[in-house]
Design an enzyme around this catalytic site. Sequence first.
Site, PDB file in Angstrom:
ATOM      1  N   LYS A   1      31.434  40.360  54.403  1.00 52.63           N
ATOM      2  CA  LYS A   1      30.295  41.236  54.706  1.00 52.63           C
ATOM      3  C   LYS A   1      29.140  40.383  55.223  1.00 52.63           C
ATOM      4  O   LYS A   1      28.895  39.287  54.702  1.00 52.63           O
ATOM      5  CB  LYS A   1      29.822  41.965  53.436  1.00 52.63           C
TER       6      LYS A   1
ATOM      7  N   LYS B   1      39.612  41.382  48.068  1.00 50.42           N
ATOM      8  CA  LYS B   1      39.764  42.834  48.177  1.00 50.42           C
ATOM      9  C   LYS B   1      40.690  43.261  47.057  1.00 50.42           C
ATOM     10  O   LYS B   1      41.907  43.059  47.106  1.00 50.42           O
ATOM     11  CB  LYS B   1      40.347  43.215  49.539  1.00 50.42           C
TER      12      LYS B   1
ATOM     13  N   SER C   1      34.947  53.371  54.157  1.00 50.13           N
ATOM     14  CA  SER C   1      36.088  52.460  54.072  1.00 50.13           C
ATOM     15  C   SER C   1      35.838  51.298  55.025  1.00 50.13           C
ATOM     16  O   SER C   1      34.781  51.223  55.665  1.00 50.13           O
ATOM     17  CB  SER C   1      37.379  53.187  54.380  1.00 50.13           C
TER      18      SER C   1
ATOM     19  N   ALA D   1      37.385  38.686  15.278  1.00 48.98           N
ATOM     20  CA  ALA D   1      37.256  39.287  13.950  1.00 48.98           C
ATOM     21  C   ALA D   1      35.793  39.590  13.635  1.00 48.98           C
ATOM     22  O   ALA D   1      35.467  40.616  13.039  1.00 48.98           O
ATOM     23  CB  ALA D   1      37.837  38.349  12.902  1.00 48.98           C
ATOM     24  N   GLU D   2      34.920  38.681  14.054  1.00 48.44           N
ATOM     25  CA  GLU D   2      33.496  38.858  13.793  1.00 48.44           C
ATOM     26  C   GLU D   2      32.973  40.042  14.617  1.00 48.44           C
ATOM     27  O   GLU D   2      32.189  40.868  14.140  1.00 48.44           O
ATOM     28  CB  GLU D   2      32.759  37.551  14.147  1.00 48.44           C
ATOM     29  N   TYR D   3      33.433  40.122  15.863  1.00 46.13           N
ATOM     30  CA  TYR D   3      33.051  41.245  16.723  1.00 46.13           C
ATOM     31  C   TYR D   3      33.478  42.559  16.073  1.00 46.13           C
ATOM     32  O   TYR D   3      32.699  43.512  15.974  1.00 46.13           O
ATOM     33  CB  TYR D   3      33.701  41.083  18.099  1.00 46.13           C
TER      34      TYR D   3
ATOM     35  N   CYS E   1      89.571  36.350  34.949  1.00 49.53           N
ATOM     36  CA  CYS E   1      88.757  36.837  36.065  1.00 49.53           C
ATOM     37  C   CYS E   1      88.212  35.615  36.810  1.00 49.53           C
ATOM     38  O   CYS E   1      87.520  34.784  36.222  1.00 49.53           O
ATOM     39  CB  CYS E   1      87.604  37.688  35.523  1.00 49.53           C
TER      40      CYS E   1
HETATM   41  S1  IVH Z   1      33.217  47.217  50.208  1.00 44.34           S
HETATM   42  C1  IVH Z   1      31.187  49.854  53.055  1.00 44.34           C
HETATM   43  N1  IVH Z   1      34.321  45.305  48.789  1.00 44.34           N
HETATM   44  O1  IVH Z   1      38.580  48.654  49.810  1.00 44.34           O
HETATM   45  C2  IVH Z   1      32.002  48.954  52.190  1.00 44.34           C
HETATM   46  N2  IVH Z   1      35.556  47.278  49.158  1.00 44.34           N
HETATM   47  O2  IVH Z   1      38.899  49.976  52.583  1.00 44.34           O
HETATM   48  C3  IVH Z   1      32.741  49.655  51.173  1.00 44.34           C
HETATM   49  N3  IVH Z   1      37.735  47.311  48.056  1.00 44.34           N
HETATM   50  O3  IVH Z   1      37.473  51.897  49.259  1.00 44.34           O
HETATM   51  C4  IVH Z   1      33.692  48.862  50.424  1.00 44.34           C
HETATM   52  N4  IVH Z   1      37.584  45.341  47.107  1.00 44.34           N
HETATM   53  O4  IVH Z   1      38.156  50.562  47.232  1.00 44.34           O
HETATM   54  C5  IVH Z   1      34.472  46.532  49.310  1.00 44.34           C
HETATM   55  N5  IVH Z   1      35.138  43.546  47.499  1.00 44.34           N
HETATM   56  C6  IVH Z   1      35.299  44.780  48.031  1.00 44.34           C
HETATM   57  C7  IVH Z   1      36.460  45.543  47.810  1.00 44.34           C
HETATM   58  C8  IVH Z   1      36.550  46.797  48.410  1.00 44.34           C
HETATM   59  C9  IVH Z   1      38.326  46.409  47.254  1.00 44.34           C
HETATM   60  C10 IVH Z   1      38.336  48.608  48.439  1.00 44.34           C
HETATM   61  C11 IVH Z   1      37.446  49.783  48.145  1.00 44.34           C
HETATM   62  C12 IVH Z   1      37.302  50.549  49.417  1.00 44.34           C
HETATM   63  C13 IVH Z   1      38.376  49.962  50.270  1.00 44.34           C
HETATM   64  C14 IVH Z   1      37.884  49.950  51.693  1.00 44.34           C
END
Ligand code: IVH
Length: 791
Positions: free
Chosen positions: A300, A125, A84, A36-38, A454
């Site tokens: 990664k 992911k 990707s 509410a304050e927001y 039935c």
């Molecule tokens: S990194 C070069 N991190 O997965 C790295 N992708 O197959 C680029 N995705 O198109 C992506 N969660 O839409 C990365 N924690 C995450 C992710 C992620 C979802 C999706 C993203 C990308 C696809 C890759």
Amino acid sequence: MTDTLPAQARIEELRREINQHNHNYHVLDAPSIPDAEYDRLFRELQALEAAHPEWVSADSPTQRVGAQALSAFGEVQHEVPMLSLGNGFSDEDLSDFDRRVSEGLNLPAGDLFSSATVQYSCEPKLDGLAVSLLYQDGVLVRGATRGDGSTGEDITSNVRTVRNIPLKLSGSGWPSVLEVRGEVYMPKAGFDALNERQLEQGGKTFANPRNAAAGSLRQLDPKITAQRPLEFCCYGLGLVQGGELAATHVAVLEQLKGWGMPISRELKLANGISECMAYYRDIGARRMQLAYDIDGVVFKVNNLEDQQQLGFRARTPHWALAQKFPAQEELTELLDVEFQVGRTGAVTPVARLKPVQVAGVTVSNATLHNMDEVARLGLMIGDTVIIRRAGDVIPQVMQVLLERRPADARAVHIPEQCPVCGSAVERTQLIKRSKGKATTSEGSVYRCVGRLSCQAQLKQAIIHYASRRALDIEGLGDKIVEQLVDEGLVRSPADLYSLQYDQVVGLEGFADLSTRNLLAAIAASKQPALARFIYALGIPDVGEETAKLLARALGSLSRIQQALPEVLTWLPDVGSEVAHEISHFFADAHNQEVIKALLERGVQLQEEGELHAEFAACASFAEFIDRLGIAHIAATGAQKLVDKYPSLEAVLELAQDWLSLSVFKGLNEKAKQSLREFFANPDNVARAQAIEAQLREFGMHWHSEQRVVSGLPLMGQTWVLTGTLEQMSRDQAKDKLESLGAKVAGSVSSKTTCVVAGPGAGSKLAKASQLGVAVMDEEQFLAALAGYGLN
Ligand code: IVH
């Protein structure tokens, strides 16, 4: 504060404050002020900006929505391509990845026991859409989809509506050009709510949160996107110019978080591949509890220099891997639709599927809920469908792939006859009252009318009758009930009480002792409490709670049997559908016979016989008039009418008295005409009188009427006064109530008869409405006092 600060400074201050609250809420997950304050701060900013349009800037938190709808999206070239990821599905795939990384970095092979480990970042992911956000000097200037990785679509106006995407970066030190990349997704709860809303409004529903996110982000009108519960999670960077960035992926994400960018709360650093595996297992186990869909984990290489050294191949980096979870959705073929008959006769379509493995389990059946669902999916036999099985949830048919529909696909029809007993199958009717009109519409449930003739219904009715929360007959399990019914020994629950030793002992699995135990358990169930018995009858829509309520409110089976549906709806939590199910059940001759037989064979109900407070509270007579469903007379009209004519006799008299009605000022002409016509119909008069008489019989009285109870009219009642009274002091009001015999209490409880609420009434009023206690305003209170000759 507003008065002392010049408007422009206040605008700046409000923006800063609102942005900070947004950050706390969306990024830190730690809301710092009440909603509410927001809202108040937000409205103040909106008002100031409306007064000074020259100071409105695109990065103001008020400017998320506002852009015009587009006719098409523009194109965006990604200077740094959006890549990707390579996929992994097994521990072996993950080890292979780690080996390749180690080789690429010239490290000794990092097996599970090696000390030469690579550090990996671990992130879920997310199952949404990749998005690029471009910030110039800290201001969001462009949003784009991934497209084919080199060219995407310009969705700037849409990403601006995503609440947790900062329009302006906070803090300082950000690069002058900063392209943030991440996933836009729809949390599960938002997805469910959206689909529900779409259904209500007759719009199309989405098969899963990913489709919903994609559909929402690709709207040409950002106002629609703004209404969708989208969220963003950042997982990396694209183009960067100027400014210093940290040396590892995790540190960069932390830096971004500091600038207001939402990052995953599940982000972790793993030393070597064994920790990566542990992360994958842990999050896999928690997958169902997460607020959003994920389809795997992304690992990664954490060190950014190492990433560079490893480089790319075609469109996938060598330094990252998407380790996928087993798919929750699969394609299969709908072989047939069969119909199952439930306990209450509901005939439910069930999909027979070509067996398919979904998330490790073979699925060959899926419930379709009802025929509306079949229609919603547009399902035909022979179709290829998407099946989803998430965790322990029952497999569901999510979507039909129309492009794969074979030429000989067949429509799904509800059978006209019950597949078990051959009786007619009828569609249920729903009765809805709104704006003084009762309308019937088709329900989504079809029912076999065969009742206990039935076998499907009979078996389930008996299983339910004997179940633990009903009559609790130990040992009367599914298998025995099957046999008893198949052998023709039991044709209704009443037959349980005539079972003979010789009939049971011959059944499969029975010997002397088990037979005697079963018969003893049946005999021991002969004195059920009324609530259990009502529940055991298996009235559609009457669960344990409703059964308890009926038993408590009415005290005896005969009152429950006779209760009119309109009377039952005065009970808290009994809606008109449930009320009609109840009265329909007891009006049915077959059900009456079963109940009679049960009582004749020795079932003795433990009834209290007394009426309880549920009906004894005073109620609003205006609401009674409103609920009669007279056209053009709704709540306000009804109130005006009963203010002057506070009893049914008086209202009936008025309706038939042309002169009095024409001079009555409380209703307009249409309403008067409709009142006259309604009560010109003797059926309506009889019905209204019957409802009123029964309500009184069950202990209800109107708070507008005079009652004389043992001397003083309000004897035994407890009233509460709250808020400010304008025409008299509280003490005066208290004196008056006490002079009529009432007790005046300081707090509201379920024993309170009525609350008189003046302006400014707060928690007591809320408590009253929570407990369903009657409430009057001062006007009504004065009218009530006048009724007792006090003023
Ligand atoms: S990194 C070069 N991190 O997965 C790295 N992708 O197959 C680029 N995705 O198109 C992506 N969660 O839409 C990365 N924690 C995450 C992710 C992620 C979802 C999706 C993203 C990308 C696809 C890759």
